[in-house]
Design a protein around this motif. Structure first.
Motif, PDB file in Angstrom:
ATOM      1  N   LEU A  44       0.860  -1.229   0.015  1.00 26.03           N
ATOM      2  CA  LEU A  44       0.040  -0.043  -0.172  1.00 26.03           C
ATOM      3  C   LEU A  44       0.924   1.062  -0.276  1.00 26.03           C
ATOM      4  N   MET A  45       1.948   1.328   0.774  1.00 25.50           N
ATOM      5  CA  MET A  45       2.832   2.384   0.734  1.00 25.50           C
ATOM      6  C   MET A  45       3.640   2.870  -0.470  1.00 25.50           C
ATOM      7  N   SER A  46       3.652   1.585  -1.248  1.00 24.94           N
ATOM      8  CA  SER A  46       4.421   1.774  -2.564  1.00 24.94           C
ATOM      9  C   SER A  46       3.714   2.559  -3.538  1.00 24.94           C
ATOM     10  N   ARG A  47       2.112   2.414  -3.527  1.00 26.48           N
ATOM     11  CA  ARG A  47       1.155   3.090  -4.440  1.00 26.48           C
ATOM     12  C   ARG A  47       0.636   4.203  -3.604  1.00 26.48           C
ATOM     13  N   THR A  48       0.615   4.628  -2.626  1.00 28.34           N
ATOM     14  CA  THR A  48      -0.030   5.466  -1.649  1.00 28.34           C
ATOM     15  C   THR A  48       0.897   6.289  -0.942  1.00 28.34           C
ATOM     16  N   ALA A  49       0.937   7.793  -0.696  1.00 26.58           N
ATOM     17  CA  ALA A  49       1.827   8.177   0.285  1.00 26.58           C
ATOM     18  C   ALA A  49       0.955   8.480   1.315  1.00 26.58           C
ATOM     19  N   PHE A  50       1.712   7.943   2.300  1.00 30.51           N
ATOM     20  CA  PHE A  50       1.148   8.131   3.919  1.00 30.51           C
ATOM     21  C   PHE A  50       1.753   9.285   4.693  1.00 30.51           C
ATOM     22  N   ASP A  51       0.921   9.804   5.590  1.00 30.54           N
ATOM     23  CA  ASP A  51       1.626  11.125   6.497  1.00 30.54           C
ATOM     24  C   ASP A  51       1.911  10.345   7.923  1.00 30.54           C
ATOM     25  N   TRP A  70      12.345  -0.980   6.476  1.00 30.05           N
ATOM     26  CA  TRP A  70      12.255  -0.641   4.968  1.00 30.05           C
ATOM     27  C   TRP A  70      11.848   0.605   4.758  1.00 30.05           C
ATOM     28  N   MET A  71      10.839   1.247   5.549  1.00 30.35           N
ATOM     29  CA  MET A  71      10.286   2.477   5.276  1.00 30.35           C
ATOM     30  C   MET A  71      11.465   3.572   5.399  1.00 30.35           C
ATOM     31  N   ARG A  72      12.322   3.665   6.331  1.00 29.55           N
ATOM     32  CA  ARG A  72      13.278   4.555   6.763  1.00 29.55           C
ATOM     33  C   ARG A  72      14.474   4.401   5.458  1.00 29.55           C
ATOM     34  N   GLN A  73      14.277   3.361   4.706  1.00 21.08           N
ATOM     35  CA  GLN A  73      15.289   3.363   3.421  1.00 21.08           C
ATOM     36  C   GLN A  73      14.621   3.881   2.364  1.00 21.08           C
ATOM     37  N   GLN A  74      13.371   4.227   2.306  1.00 21.37           N
ATOM     38  CA  GLN A  74      12.782   5.202   1.095  1.00 21.37           C
ATOM     39  C   GLN A  74      12.688   6.581   1.386  1.00 21.37           C
ATOM     40  N   PRO A  75      13.137   7.264   0.463  1.00 21.35           N
ATOM     41  CA  PRO A  75      13.496   8.640   0.318  1.00 21.35           C
ATOM     42  C   PRO A  75      12.107   9.367   0.870  1.00 21.35           C
ATOM     43  N   GLN A  76      10.815   8.832   0.476  1.00 25.10           N
ATOM     44  CA  GLN A  76       9.822   9.449   0.882  1.00 25.10           C
ATOM     45  C   GLN A  76       9.084   9.525   2.235  1.00 25.10           C
ATOM     46  N   TYR A  77       9.665   8.438   2.917  1.00 20.51           N
ATOM     47  CA  TYR A  77       9.404   7.842   4.131  1.00 20.51           C
ATOM     48  C   TYR A  77      10.205   8.182   5.261  1.00 20.51           C
ATOM     49  N   GLN A  78      11.349   8.892   4.931  1.00 20.56           N
ATOM     50  CA  GLN A  78      12.581   8.683   5.958  1.00 20.56           C
ATOM     51  C   GLN A  78      11.893   9.498   7.098  1.00 20.56           C
TER      52      GLN A  78
END
Length: 292
Positions: A44-51, A70-78
């Motif tokens: 879900l997080m790969s398809r939608t941006a969550f706050d 995994w999340m902290r390795q993604q630029p948009q979720y750091q």
């Protein structure tokens, strides 16, 4: 109109529903989506941006800690807030979560008020601005939960929530004892301490199966309300613990007398993790064998 998005991740649908209801009633500007494990959440997080992500630790397929890594390795979720909601409260696990980049740590069982405080803390000005634009305001915790009293079955004092800072494990987090035999050869009672949001109930296990546990407790203790969250820790062997999540299904006086000394409490399990069910099965078998 919702302007922020939150992802609720837990293998127990009961817990997901409780979290979503709390967010919906307290923060109408936050739209919630849920997932039953870390693998589904990752998709879900790969398809939608969550706050905001509110996530359990122990889940099948992918744990909360693995999802956080995994999340902290993604630029948009750091820098996206991640609140770990879990029955694991010992020092080592808190430290591990902090090292992996957790924003806050909320212990199960939790109160809606405790969850609200954590969300306000990690979302900060962004949440306040969204609420202001919608014409809502962030009331004090006491005021906020007068409005959402429908989430609770009884009034209670706010519970102290575990901090994201490493702290020693609470001595009040007890466990079911190993079955033993008395000197006369009769089965010794299996003791258990059942944790609730703001109390721990010392009790004796009278019966347990794969769907529920029934315990007896002296009435001079603080009792939960119907549907309150509960966590029971059971020892499954070799020093390993299983933390089973549930809710209070029934409270009943043991005797018909008004001055009865004992109360029977039935707790329904809500975990859907196959590993937890396997651990529970082993404990039930051992419990029944020791009480023949």
């Amino acid at each position: 109109m919702a302007t922020l998005k939150a992802l609720v991740v837990d293998d127990a649908s009961f817990v997901r529903d409780l979290v979503k209801r709390t967010v919906r009633q307290r923060f109408p500007v936050i739209e919630t989506t849920d997932a039953q494990n870390g693998r589904r959440a990752q998709s879900l997080m790969s398809r939608t941006a969550f706050d905001l992500v509110l996530c359990d630790w122990e889940m099948p397929e992918m744990s909360g800690l693995e999802l956080l890594r995994w999340m902290r390795q993604q630029p948009q979720y750091q820098k996206v807030p991640f609140i770990m909601i879990t029955s694991r409260g010992d020092k080592d696990h808190v430290i591990e979560a902090v090292q992996e980049g957790v924003s806050e740590y909320l212990g199960k069982p939790f109160s809606p008020e405790g969850l609200s405080k954590k969300i306000i803390k990690v979302m900060g000005a962004r949440l306040k601005q969204a609420m202001d634009r919608s014409g809502k305001s962030l009331a004090s915790p006491a005021e906020a939960f007068k409005e959402s009293a429908a989430l609770l079955t009884q009034k209670r004092e706010p519970a102290a929530e575990p901090s994201a800072r490493p702290e020693p494990a609470s001595p009040g987090v007890a466990r079911a004892a190993k079955p033993a035999r008395s000197a006369a050869g009769r089965p010794a009672p299996t003791l258990a301490s059942v944790r609730f949001a703001d109390s721990t109930l010392k009790s004796v296990i009278k019966d347990i199966n794969l769907t529920e546990v029934r315990v007896l407790a002296k009435r001079d203790q603080a009792f939960p309300g119907i549907l309150d969250q509960a966590v029971i820790d059971i020892e499954i062997g070799d020093g390993q613990m299983a933390r089973l999540n549930g809710y209070v299904h029934q409270l009943q006086a043991v005797d018909k007398r008004q001055d009865t000394d004992f109360v029977s409490v039935t707790i329904r399990f809500v975990d859907e993790d196959p590993q937890k069910l396997e651990d529970l099965s082993r404990f039930v078998a051992r419990f029944r064998a020791s009480n023949r």
